[in-house]
Design an enzyme around this catalytic site. Structure first.
Site, PDB file in Angstrom:
ATOM      1  N   ARG A   1      -1.830   4.621  14.717  1.00 56.98           N
ATOM      2  CA  ARG A   1      -2.523   5.534  15.293  1.00 56.98           C
ATOM      3  C   ARG A   1      -3.084   3.999  15.730  1.00 56.98           C
ATOM      4  O   ARG A   1      -3.901   3.117  14.893  1.00 56.98           O
ATOM      5  CB  ARG A   1      -3.556   5.935  14.738  1.00 56.98           C
TER       6      ARG A   1
ATOM      7  N   ASP B   1     -12.210 -14.057  11.019  1.00 57.24           N
ATOM      8  CA  ASP B   1     -11.153 -14.885  11.678  1.00 57.24           C
ATOM      9  C   ASP B   1     -11.728 -14.560  13.075  1.00 57.24           C
ATOM     10  O   ASP B   1     -11.811 -14.786  14.360  1.00 57.24           O
ATOM     11  CB  ASP B   1     -10.153 -15.579  10.689  1.00 57.24           C
TER      12      ASP B   1
ATOM     13  N   GLN C   1      -9.685   5.210   1.170  1.00 60.45           N
ATOM     14  CA  GLN C   1     -10.243   5.770   2.086  1.00 60.45           C
ATOM     15  C   GLN C   1     -11.642   4.764   2.116  1.00 60.45           C
ATOM     16  O   GLN C   1     -11.781   3.422   1.132  1.00 60.45           O
ATOM     17  CB  GLN C   1     -10.921   7.019   2.019  1.00 60.45           C
TER      18      GLN C   1
ATOM     19  N   ALA D   1      -3.602   7.313   2.105  1.00 57.02           N
ATOM     20  CA  ALA D   1      -4.524   5.605   2.258  1.00 57.02           C
ATOM     21  C   ALA D   1      -3.023   4.889   3.065  1.00 57.02           C
ATOM     22  O   ALA D   1      -1.479   5.198   3.010  1.00 57.02           O
ATOM     23  CB  ALA D   1      -4.543   5.139   0.630  1.00 57.02           C
ATOM     24  N   GLY D   2      -3.643   3.443   3.175  1.00 51.74           N
ATOM     25  CA  GLY D   2      -2.165   2.487   3.713  1.00 51.74           C
ATOM     26  C   GLY D   2      -2.912   1.185   3.523  1.00 51.74           C
ATOM     27  O   GLY D   2      -4.248   0.837   4.079  1.00 51.74           O
TER      28      GLY D   2
ATOM     29  N   THR E   1      -4.176  12.649   8.143  1.00 46.62           N
ATOM     30  CA  THR E   1      -3.412  11.835   8.241  1.00 46.62           C
ATOM     31  C   THR E   1      -1.792  13.399   8.191  1.00 46.62           C
ATOM     32  O   THR E   1      -0.777  12.090   8.602  1.00 46.62           O
ATOM     33  CB  THR E   1      -3.028  10.857   7.079  1.00 46.62           C
TER      34      THR E   1
ATOM     35  N   LYS F   1      -8.813  -3.184   1.581  1.00 41.64           N
ATOM     36  CA  LYS F   1      -8.926  -3.046  -0.320  1.00 41.64           C
ATOM     37  C   LYS F   1      -7.576  -3.742  -0.716  1.00 41.64           C
ATOM     38  O   LYS F   1      -7.938  -4.391  -1.546  1.00 41.64           O
ATOM     39  CB  LYS F   1      -9.374  -2.001  -0.051  1.00 41.64           C
TER      40      LYS F   1
ATOM     41  N   GLY G   1     -12.580   3.013   5.975  1.00 40.31           N
ATOM     42  CA  GLY G   1     -11.722   2.645   5.668  1.00 40.31           C
ATOM     43  C   GLY G   1     -10.147   1.633   6.445  1.00 40.31           C
ATOM     44  O   GLY G   1     -11.861   0.541   6.985  1.00 40.31           O
ATOM     45  N   ASP G   2      -9.665   0.704   5.606  1.00 41.12           N
ATOM     46  CA  ASP G   2      -8.837   0.084   6.420  1.00 41.12           C
ATOM     47  C   ASP G   2     -10.039  -1.397   6.667  1.00 41.12           C
ATOM     48  O   ASP G   2      -9.502  -2.593   7.500  1.00 41.12           O
ATOM     49  CB  ASP G   2      -8.608   0.318   7.594  1.00 41.12           C
TER      50      ASP G   2
HETATM   51  P1  GDP Z   1      -7.026  -1.342   3.086  1.00 40.34           P
HETATM   52  O1  GDP Z   1      -6.816   0.269   4.215  1.00 40.34           O
HETATM   53  O2  GDP Z   1      -8.724  -1.431   3.340  1.00 40.34           O
HETATM   54  O3  GDP Z   1      -6.081  -1.546   2.618  1.00 40.34           O
HETATM   55  O4  GDP Z   1      -6.944  -2.105   4.741  1.00 40.34           O
HETATM   56  P2  GDP Z   1      -5.630  -2.486   5.981  1.00 40.34           P
HETATM   57  O5  GDP Z   1      -4.650  -3.185   4.697  1.00 40.34           O
HETATM   58  O6  GDP Z   1      -5.361  -0.738   6.460  1.00 40.34           O
HETATM   59  O7  GDP Z   1      -5.977  -2.942   7.375  1.00 40.34           O
HETATM   60  C1  GDP Z   1      -6.405  -4.588   6.538  1.00 40.34           C
HETATM   61  C2  GDP Z   1      -5.935  -4.855   7.517  1.00 40.34           C
HETATM   62  O8  GDP Z   1      -6.249  -6.664   7.577  1.00 40.34           O
HETATM   63  C3  GDP Z   1      -4.623  -5.123   6.634  1.00 40.34           C
HETATM   64  O9  GDP Z   1      -3.220  -5.873   7.595  1.00 40.34           O
HETATM   65  C4  GDP Z   1      -4.665  -6.791   5.973  1.00 40.34           C
HETATM   66  O10 GDP Z   1      -4.100  -7.785   5.679  1.00 40.34           O
HETATM   67  C5  GDP Z   1      -5.551  -7.368   7.071  1.00 40.34           C
HETATM   68  N1  GDP Z   1      -6.037  -8.328   6.440  1.00 40.34           N
HETATM   69  C6  GDP Z   1      -7.537  -8.436   5.639  1.00 40.34           C
HETATM   70  N2  GDP Z   1      -7.944  -9.321   5.503  1.00 40.34           N
HETATM   71  C7  GDP Z   1      -8.433 -10.110   6.635  1.00 40.34           C
HETATM   72  C8  GDP Z   1      -8.800 -10.732   7.116  1.00 40.34           C
HETATM   73  O11 GDP Z   1     -10.109 -11.652   6.523  1.00 40.34           O
HETATM   74  N3  GDP Z   1      -8.789 -11.346   8.350  1.00 40.34           N
HETATM   75  C9  GDP Z   1      -7.719 -11.160   8.781  1.00 40.34           C
HETATM   76  N4  GDP Z   1      -7.303 -11.473  10.316  1.00 40.34           N
HETATM   77  N5  GDP Z   1      -7.480  -9.830   8.620  1.00 40.34           N
HETATM   78  C10 GDP Z   1      -7.227  -9.273   7.079  1.00 40.34           C
HETATM   79  P1  IMO Z   2      -7.235   3.785   3.615  1.00 38.30           P
HETATM   80  O1  IMO Z   2      -7.055   3.561   1.974  1.00 38.30           O
HETATM   81  C1  IMO Z   2      -9.068   4.540   8.345  1.00 38.30           C
HETATM   82  C2  IMO Z   2      -8.717   9.226   7.866  1.00 38.30           C
HETATM   83  C3  IMO Z   2      -8.180  10.103   8.744  1.00 38.30           C
HETATM   84  C4  IMO Z   2      -9.465  10.953   8.802  1.00 38.30           C
HETATM   85  C5  IMO Z   2      -9.828  11.704   7.812  1.00 38.30           C
HETATM   86  C6  IMO Z   2      -9.116  12.936   7.544  1.00 38.30           C
HETATM   87  O2  IMO Z   2      -5.979   2.745   4.028  1.00 38.30           O
HETATM   88  O3  IMO Z   2      -8.554   2.874   3.665  1.00 38.30           O
HETATM   89  P2  IMO Z   2      -6.935  12.803   5.845  1.00 38.30           P
HETATM   90  O4  IMO Z   2      -5.421  12.978   6.108  1.00 38.30           O
HETATM   91  O5  IMO Z   2      -7.213  12.323   4.276  1.00 38.30           O
HETATM   92  O6  IMO Z   2      -7.404  14.325   5.669  1.00 38.30           O
HETATM   93  O7  IMO Z   2      -7.665  12.299   6.865  1.00 38.30           O
HETATM   94  O8  IMO Z   2      -9.549  10.209   7.149  1.00 38.30           O
HETATM   95  N1  IMO Z   2      -8.314   8.319   6.368  1.00 38.30           N
HETATM   96  C7  IMO Z   2      -8.137   7.328   6.728  1.00 38.30           C
HETATM   97  N2  IMO Z   2      -8.890   6.306   7.520  1.00 38.30           N
HETATM   98  N3  IMO Z   2      -8.257   4.485   6.047  1.00 38.30           N
HETATM   99  C8  IMO Z   2      -7.863   5.244   5.483  1.00 38.30           C
HETATM  100  O9  IMO Z   2      -7.230   5.352   4.220  1.00 38.30           O
HETATM  101  C9  IMO Z   2      -8.276   6.528   5.885  1.00 38.30           C
HETATM  102  N4  IMO Z   2      -7.568   8.029   4.833  1.00 38.30           N
HETATM  103  C10 IMO Z   2      -7.483   8.890   5.384  1.00 38.30           C
HETATM  104  O10 IMO Z   2      -7.736   9.872   9.689  1.00 38.30           O
HETATM  105  O11 IMO Z   2      -9.974  10.711  10.661  1.00 38.30           O
HETATM  106 MG    MG Z   3      -5.611   0.995   5.445  1.00 35.77          MG
END
Ligand code: GDP
Ligand code: IMO
Ligand code: MG
Length: 436
Positions: free
Chosen positions: A311, A341, A223, A39-40, A128, A16, A12-13
């Site tokens: 977190r 980067d 996720q 999700a975030g 979460t 996307k 995750g994160d």
């Molecule tokens: P998602 O859950 O997959 O949509 O990802 P998140 O938004 O939770 O986390 C990705 C973080 O990385 C966000 O704060 C974005 O603004 C940042 N981000 C995405 N692409 C890049 C990149 O290429 N470089 C940097 N430095 N940050 C990025």
């Molecule tokens: P995005 O879409 C990262 C993790 C939680 C926990 C496990 C189960 O932003 O990538 P849940 O509340 O889904 O039952 O928690 O999954 N988790 C994530 N980790 N990014 C996410 O979403 C997540 N959504 C759930 O931290 O370990």
């Molecule tokens: Mg996220």
């Protein structure tokens, strides 16, 4: 290129939200097919920063019809809070469609999520706390509440009664909490019925008809692969199918309508919550590149703090077997490599190429849970670079070592790296191959 699935390759994160936003002006529909407000997604547009949880990131693109499909679990209060907040920032939210078959997260799901975690003690998953697992459990147990149930008070009441029957015993006798009344749940849900009504649609039909017309539909996964309930690090996973197969069951669009599967993968690895993570940097001392200090470098340079719960994310180096696993499970046609980067300034960059499990080399992700728990990374070190790359817009703008890092990852990861993120902003991206 009408049907495109976009998913996360790691835990995750990966970015996307940004990748979806990037494609926004070339797609007609963006569909969330799994998960909920666990999700975030952070999306940066100009000087504005948006944090989305339940809504698909495509809602930020003016031409796009955003869809919450049947595979999602919806906390209705969160839905309207997010819509109101975006509306106040001049985002047009009027086109949103919601599947009547999507399940609802109620107050008892949120309560159960928190108390079960507390009771798990050391074995807790670190969810979460949004009620995701309990809501999906009810779906599978056939005692869930669906969005369409909100339009028939009698049926809603019966279903809530049925669901609470067992849960109140559990809450009171096992978890020592107060019982939840049917009325409070029903009243809580019914207050949203009229606002929901115009959004609710047969989203499977809408999406199939759009594809018939040759329109482009992007299926945006929440996720990621390693959090998938079937293919992730079970039981340290979320409760839905975050892999590309989930896009079909979660939307009512058949797999043969997907032309492309894009996996977003970070140039290193992070994880929030508990569970195995072979490349996590934890060592208190030793060679800097393998210590917690290197993890701290990634966390602060990449600003690795959860969008949903705040977190700190656990950090480690790129794990090529995981990328290969994601390529296989999802049928990845293209990777979007993000956050290159963040690695700027490192003299050498370790990359995990295989694992050692009790003296045996594993080139693929071990299928057994205990093997994966014991897996220690076998690293190769690649040379780093020191020039700022955030302004690079062509592959050739990157320093040679950064180019070589991308090419090495491409070689190891099972699919081409079609775009490279070099910063959070919308335009901070290098396109190598067209994604749409
Ligand atoms: P998602 O859950 O997959 O949509 O990802 P998140 O938004 O939770 O986390 C990705 C973080 O990385 C966000 O704060 C974005 O603004 C940042 N981000 C995405 N692409 C890049 C990149 O290429 N470089 C940097 N430095 N940050 C990025
Ligand atoms: P995005 O879409 C990262 C993790 C939680 C926990 C496990 C189960 O932003 O990538 P849940 O509340 O889904 O039952 O928690 O999954 N988790 C994530 N980790 N990014 C996410 O979403 C997540 N959504 C759930 O931290 O370990
Ligand atoms: Mg996220």
């Amino acid at each position: 290129m009408p049907g495109i699935v976009l998913i996360g390759a790691q835990w995750g994160d990966e970015g996307k939200g940004k990748a979806t936003d990037l494609l926004g002006d070339r797609v007609d529909y963006v569909v969330k097919f799994n998960g909920g407000n666990n999700a975030g997604h952070t999306v940066v547009i100009g000087d504005k920063k948006f944090a989305l949880h339940l809504l698909p990131s495509g809602i930020l693109s003016p031409g796009v019809t955003p869809v919450i499909a049947n595979g999602v679990v919806i906390d209705v209060e969160v839905l309207f809070d997010e819509l109101t907040a975006l509306g106040a920032r001049d985002v047009d939210v009027s086109k949103l469609l919601v599947s009547g078959n999507a399940h609802v997260i109620t107050s008892y799901h949120r309560t159960l999520d928190k108390v079960t975690e507390r009771f798990l003690g050391k074995r807790q998953i670190g969810t979460t706390g949004r009620g995701i697992g309990p809501s999906y459990a009810d779906k599978i147990n056939r005692v869930g509440i669906r969005i369409q149930d909100l339009f028939d008070e009698k049926i809603l009441r019966q279903k809530v009664e049925g669901a609470l029957d067992q849960k109140n015993h559990l809450l009171v006798k096992v978890y020592n909490r107060r019982a939840i009344s049917v009325d409070e749940v029903v009243d809580d849900l019914l207050q949203y019925t009229e606002r929901l009504r115009p959004m609710v649609a047969d989203t499977s039909l809408v999406l199939n008809q759009a594809l018939d017309r040759g329109e482009t539909v992007l299926f945006e996964g929440g996720q990621a692969t390693m959090l998938d309930v079937d293919h992730g690090t079970y039981p340290f996973v979320t409760s839905s199918n975050a892999t590309s197969g989930g896009a079909a069951t979660g939307s009512g669009v058949a797999p043969n309508r997907f032309d492309r599967v894009i996996a977003v993968v970070k140039a290193y690895t992070t994880r929030v919550g508990a569970g195995p993570f072979p490349t996590e940097l934890l060592a208190p001392e030793g060679d800097w590149a393998y210590t917690a200090k290197a993890g701290e470098f990634l966390r602060s340079a990449g600003f690795e703090f959860g969008t949903t719960t705040g977190r700190p994310r656990r950090c480690g180096w790129y794990d090529a077997p995981i990328a290969r696993y994601a390529a296989r499970i999802n049928g990845v046609t293209d990777f979007v490599l993000t956050k290159l980067d963040v690695l700027t300034g490192l003299e050498r960059i370790p990359v995990c190429v295989a694992y050692d499990v009790d003296g045996t080399r594993h080139d693929e992700v071990p299928y057994s849970q205990s093997d994966f728990h014991h897996a220690t990374p076998i690293y190769e070190e690649l040379p780093g670079w020191s020039d700022d790359i955030s302004g690079a817009r062509e592959f050739s703008d990157l320093p040679r070592a950064a180019q070589d890092y991308v090419l090495a990852l491409e070689e190891m990861s099972g699919s081409r790296m079609s775009a490279i993120g070099v910063g959070p902003a919308r335009d901070a991206i290098i396109a190598r191959h067209d994604l749409v």
